[in-house]
Design a protein around this motif. Structure first.
Motif, PDB file in Angstrom:
ATOM      1  N   ARG A 146      83.060 108.808   2.990  1.00 38.86           N
ATOM      2  CA  ARG A 146      81.972 108.001   2.437  1.00 38.86           C
ATOM      3  C   ARG A 146      80.808 108.884   1.985  1.00 38.86           C
ATOM      4  O   ARG A 146      80.203 108.655   0.930  1.00 38.86           O
ATOM      5  CB  ARG A 146      81.498 106.987   3.478  1.00 38.86           C
ATOM      6  N   LEU A 190      79.464 112.113  -4.976  1.00 40.92           N
ATOM      7  CA  LEU A 190      80.142 111.968  -6.259  1.00 40.92           C
ATOM      8  C   LEU A 190      79.413 110.952  -7.144  1.00 40.92           C
ATOM      9  O   LEU A 190      79.214 111.182  -8.345  1.00 40.92           O
ATOM     10  CB  LEU A 190      81.594 111.539  -6.021  1.00 40.92           C
ATOM     11  N   GLN A 191      79.013 109.827  -6.571  1.00 39.17           N
ATOM     12  CA  GLN A 191      78.353 108.781  -7.355  1.00 39.17           C
ATOM     13  C   GLN A 191      77.012 109.246  -7.908  1.00 39.17           C
ATOM     14  O   GLN A 191      76.600 108.839  -9.004  1.00 39.17           O
ATOM     15  CB  GLN A 191      78.165 107.542  -6.488  1.00 39.17           C
ATOM     16  N   LYS A 247      80.954 112.047   1.003  1.00 43.40           N
ATOM     17  CA  LYS A 247      81.335 112.766  -0.213  1.00 43.40           C
ATOM     18  C   LYS A 247      81.344 111.830  -1.424  1.00 43.40           C
ATOM     19  O   LYS A 247      80.984 112.232  -2.535  1.00 43.40           O
ATOM     20  CB  LYS A 247      82.715 113.407  -0.035  1.00 43.40           C
ATOM     21  N   ARG A 248      81.769 110.607  -1.206  1.00 38.90           N
ATOM     22  CA  ARG A 248      81.780 109.663  -2.327  1.00 38.90           C
ATOM     23  C   ARG A 248      80.370 109.344  -2.793  1.00 38.90           C
ATOM     24  O   ARG A 248      80.136 109.119  -3.986  1.00 38.90           O
ATOM     25  CB  ARG A 248      82.536 108.391  -1.919  1.00 38.90           C
ATOM     26  N   LEU A 257      89.662 110.971  -2.469  1.00 42.38           N
ATOM     27  CA  LEU A 257      88.212 111.087  -2.429  1.00 42.38           C
ATOM     28  C   LEU A 257      87.599 110.477  -3.689  1.00 42.38           C
ATOM     29  O   LEU A 257      86.694 109.641  -3.613  1.00 42.38           O
ATOM     30  CB  LEU A 257      87.811 112.558  -2.295  1.00 42.38           C
ATOM     31  N   ALA A 258      88.093 110.874  -4.847  1.00 39.05           N
ATOM     32  CA  ALA A 258      87.505 110.436  -6.116  1.00 39.05           C
ATOM     33  C   ALA A 258      87.792 108.967  -6.407  1.00 39.05           C
ATOM     34  O   ALA A 258      86.939 108.245  -6.909  1.00 39.05           O
ATOM     35  CB  ALA A 258      88.017 111.310  -7.255  1.00 39.05           C
ATOM     36  N   GLU A 259      89.017 108.534  -6.131  1.00 35.93           N
ATOM     37  CA  GLU A 259      89.491 107.173  -6.400  1.00 35.93           C
ATOM     38  C   GLU A 259      89.552 106.865  -7.898  1.00 35.93           C
ATOM     39  O   GLU A 259      90.516 106.286  -8.394  1.00 35.93           O
ATOM     40  CB  GLU A 259      88.627 106.131  -5.679  1.00 35.93           C
TER      41      GLU A 259
END
Length: 584
Positions: free
Chosen positions: A115, A121-122, A117-118, A138-140
Motif C-alpha cells: 500500500r 506510485l500514485q 509503495k502504491r 505492485l503496479a496493477e
C-alpha cells in the motif's frame, strides 16, 4: 558401441519467425523501449522471472531511460523468516522432494508495504519504472509491460555459482540442491501462475540469459513465434549435464566439450526444463519452452490431452549416458496413489528405456529375482544405507543384457536402473522429479557428498511380485508389428498397460505418413543419419532432423511425413514415437 563418424547433432535448433532483426545489447534494448515512452506520466512495469539479475537490469535501463522514480517490489517482500514459515509445511525437510502447492506470488508480499509503495506510485510524475518479481502486483496498471524471462538451465547455473538466492531470500550460499528444490516447488510454480496471466499482455519480452547481451522482442513478435511453433514440428534446445555415473557417448554423438569429465543427462524434450529458440534474422531469442504450453495448449497438446493434463506437457524424452561410465542409482518410481497422497501429484512417472546404443556388456537391472528373501533384501539395503557394507544388487535384482534398439518397459513400482555401458533414451511421463533412490553403489555425488537416498519411500512402492517370469512376459521387448507399406514397417513397442503413453517404432527407407490423431506426438530419430519432416499439403516448412534428435509435432499439425534425407536417402532409418493413448 556404434555412432556416426562426424556429429551432425544440432544443439541450437531454431524456430524461424521473421526477417526483422531485434534489438541486442543494453543500449539498443533501452533505446528501443524509450521509443514507446510518452512525455507525460508514464509507468513502465518490468516484471522479472525469479533468478533475473535485477540490479543489472535496473541500472542498464535507467542509464538510458532516466526515470524520475524507480519502485522496487523487492522492498515489499515479507521478512525472510515469514517466507520460510509460509512454505515450511509444503517444503518439509526432505533434501529433494516436497508437496506440490498452489502458492501465488502475492503471498510473498507484505500488504502494508505494498500500500505504501502504491501511494508512492500514485503521487509520482514523469517516467516511473516498477521492477522486480511481482512488479505487476505492485503496479496493477501500467503503460508498458516488459517481461524479463530466463531459461531454467541458466537459473540452475546461477544457483550453482552462488549468484542468486530464492524468492524473498538471501540464501546465496545455501547448497545448490536445496535452492533448486525451493525453486522447483515454490518459486517457479508461483512465477508461472503469474506468467500465464501476463503472456497475452506483454509489450516487450527481454531475454536475459546472457547478462552482457540481452535481446528484446515485441509482444507481437513473441506471439507470432509461439503461434508458429504451435503449428509445425519443432525441437527444443537440449540441456546436457554431468553426473556421478555419466558416460562419454554424448560427447561424440552430440559434439559436446571434451574438457568436461562426463555427461550423464540430456533433457532433449522436457518443455519445463528446456528452452525454445525463436529466430529473428540472425538473432536467436531464448525463452522457456513452457511458455508455448501456456500460450497454446489446445494447438500443442490437443483437446483430450489438454483436458486431462491442463498446461503440463505429459511426455518426456531424455538421454541417460553410462557409456564408459557407471550404473545409475538402483531406484523405483512411486505408485499413482502414493505420489498423490504424499506429494499432491495427479500422475506418476511410468517410463521405459529405449536403447539407442549399448556396449558388449550393456545391461538393464529390472525387476526382482524369483524367491528372494524379501526381509534380507530390506535389511541389506538398510545396512548399505548406513555404510556398513555394499549392497549386492545382483543377488536380488534381474540383470538383463541390453543391445541397441531393445525396449524395456518400467511401470511405476518396478525396481530398476540402467547398467554401465548403456545409452538410454528414456521415454516417460513427466511428474517432476520423483525418483526414489534405494542404492547408489557406494559412491559420492559430483559435490563430494553422498547423494540423497530415499529408501523408506522406495520400499513402500516396490512391487514385490514383479519378478523374473513376470518381467520376461510383460516388460522385455513387447514388440509387435501393426502396419506395413511400401518401404516402411510400423511396430508397437509399449508402454505397459498401466501406462498412458503409447510408443511406436517405424523402420523406413521411404516416406512414412503419420497422423497426430488430435494429440501431441514426440519422436526421436533412433536410426539413420538424417531425416526430413514434411507436410503432405505444405502447411508448414520442412524440418530436418539428425540422428538422436528429438522433435515435437503439435496436435494441430494433423498429418505429416517423415522420410530419409541427405546422406540417408534410400537407406534404412528408424524413429520412435510417443503419444498419449486415448483410452489409457
Amino acid at each position: 558401441m556404434s555412432k556416426p563418424c562426424v556429429s551432425n547433432y544440432d544443439k541450437h535448433p531454431v524456430v524461424p519467425v521473421s526477417d526483422a532483426r531485434c534489438a541486442v545489447g543494453w543500449n539498443d534494448v533501452a533505446f528501443r523501449l524509450r521509443k514507446e515512452i510518452r512525455p507525460c506520466r508514464f509507468v513502465v512495469c518490468v516484471e522479472c522471472y525469479p533468478g533475473c539479475e535485477l540490479n543489472e537490469i535496473e541500472s542498464n535501463l535507467s542509464r538510458v531511460l532516466c526515470p524520475q522514480t524507480v519502485l522496487r517490489v523487492a522492498d515489499c517482500y515479507l521478512p525472510q523468516s515469514a517466507v520460510i514459515a509460509l512454505t515450511a509445511r509444503d517444503l518439509g525437510d526432505d533434501p529433494v522432494f516436497a508437496f506440490m502447492n498452489n502458492y501465488e506470488l502475492s503471498e510473498f508480499l507484505d500488504e502494508g508495504k505494498l500500500r505504501e509503495k502504491r501511494r508512492e506510485l500514485q503521487s509520482a510524475s514523469g517516467l516511473v519504472v516498477v521492477i522486480g518479481t511481482g512488479a505487476t502486483l505492485l503496479a496493477e496498471e501500467w503503460d508498458l509491460l516488459v517481461y524479463c524471462d530466463l531459461a531454467r538451465w541458466e537459473i540452475q547455473r546461477r544457483q550453482r555459482a552462488g549468484q542468486i538466492g530464492n524468492l524473498g531470500l538471501n540464501n546465496f550460499d545455501e547448497r545448490p540442491a536445496l535452492k533448486y528444490k525451493r525453486g522447483y516447488f515454490v518459486d517457479w510454480r508461483a512465477a508461472d501462475r503469474l506468467k500465464k496471466r501476463l503472456l497475452s499482455r506483454i509489450d516487450f519480452l527481454l531475454d536475459t540469459n546472457q547478462p552482457d547481451q540481452p535481446k528484446v522482442i515485441t509482444g507481437a513478435q513473441l506471439a507470432e513465434g509461439l503461434r508458429r511453433a504451435a503449428t509445425q514440428p519443432f525441437r527444443v534446445v537440449p540441456f546436457f549435464d554431468p553426473g556421478p555415473w555419466g558416460g562419454q557417448w554424448m560427447k561424440e554423438v552430440c559434439d559436446l566439450p571434451r574438457d568436461v569429465e562426463n555427461y550423464a543427462w540430456c533433457f532433449d524434450c522436457v518443455p519445463e526444463e528446456n528452452s525454445l529458440l525463436l529466430g529473428f534474422e540472425d538473432v536467436r531469442v531464448e525463452i522457456p519452452s513452457i511458455n508455448l504450453v501456456f500460450a497454446h495448449p489446445h494447438e500443442l497438446l490437443g483437446e483430450a490431452v489438454h483436458a486431462r493434463f491442463g498446461t503440463e506437457f505429459p511426455i518426456r524424452f531424455d538421454f541417460l549416458d553410462t557409456m564408459d561410465g557407471g550404473n545409475l542409482s538402483f531406484q523405483v518410481h512411486p505408485l499413482t496413489e502414493y505420489i498423490y497422497g504424499k506429494f499432491g501429484m495427479a500422475y506418476t512417472q511410468d517410463e521405459s528405456y529405449y536403447m539407442l546404443d549399448a556396449g558388449d556388456d550393456g545391461c538393464v537391472y529390472l525387476g526382482l529375482k524369483e524367491n528372494i528373501d524379501r526381509g534380507q533384501m530390506i535389511e541389506d539395503l538398510h545396512r548399505a544405507q548406513e555404510g556398513e557394507f555394499l549392497f549386492d544388487a545382483d543377488k536380488y535384482v534381474n540383470r538383463w543384457p541390453a543391445k541397441k534398439h531393445d525396449h524395456f518397459l518400467i511401470p511405476a513400482g518396478t525396481p530398476h536402473c540402467s547398467g554401465k555401458n548403456s545409452m538410454v533414451l528414456e521415454i516417460s511421463a513427466t511428474p517432476y522429479i520423483f525418483t526414489f533412490k534405494m542404492w547408489d553403489w557406494g559412491r559420492l555425488g559430483l559435490d563430494g557428498t553422498p547423494r540423497p537416498i530415499h529408501l523408506e519411500h522406495g520400499l513402500r512402492n516396490v512391487q514385490w511380485d514383479r519378478t523374473t517370469r513376470w518381467v520376461e512376459g510383460n516388460l522385455l521387448n513387447r514388440i509387435c508389428e501393426v502396419g506395413r507399406g511400401d518401404g516402411w514397417t510400423e511396430e508397437r513397442t509399449g508402454l505397459h498397460e498401466r501406462e498412458f503413453i503409447e510408443t511406436r517404432r517405424h523402420w523406413f527407407t521411404g516416406p512414412v505418413l503419420h497422423s497426430t490423431h488430435g494429440g501431441v506426438n514426440v519422436l526421436n530419430l533412433c536410426g539413420g543419419r538424417e531425416a526430413i519432416v514434411e507436410s503432405p499439403t505444405r502447411e508448414f516448412p520442412p524440418l530436418v532432423v539428425h540422428y538422436a534428435e528429438t522433435f515435437i509435432v503439435p496436435a494441430a499439425v494433423g498429418q505429416y511425413v517423415v522420410r530419409p534425407h541427405g546422406e540417408s536417402e534410400g537407406k534404412r532409418c528408424a524413429s520412435i514415437k510417443a503419444f498419449v493413448r486415448s483410452n489409457p
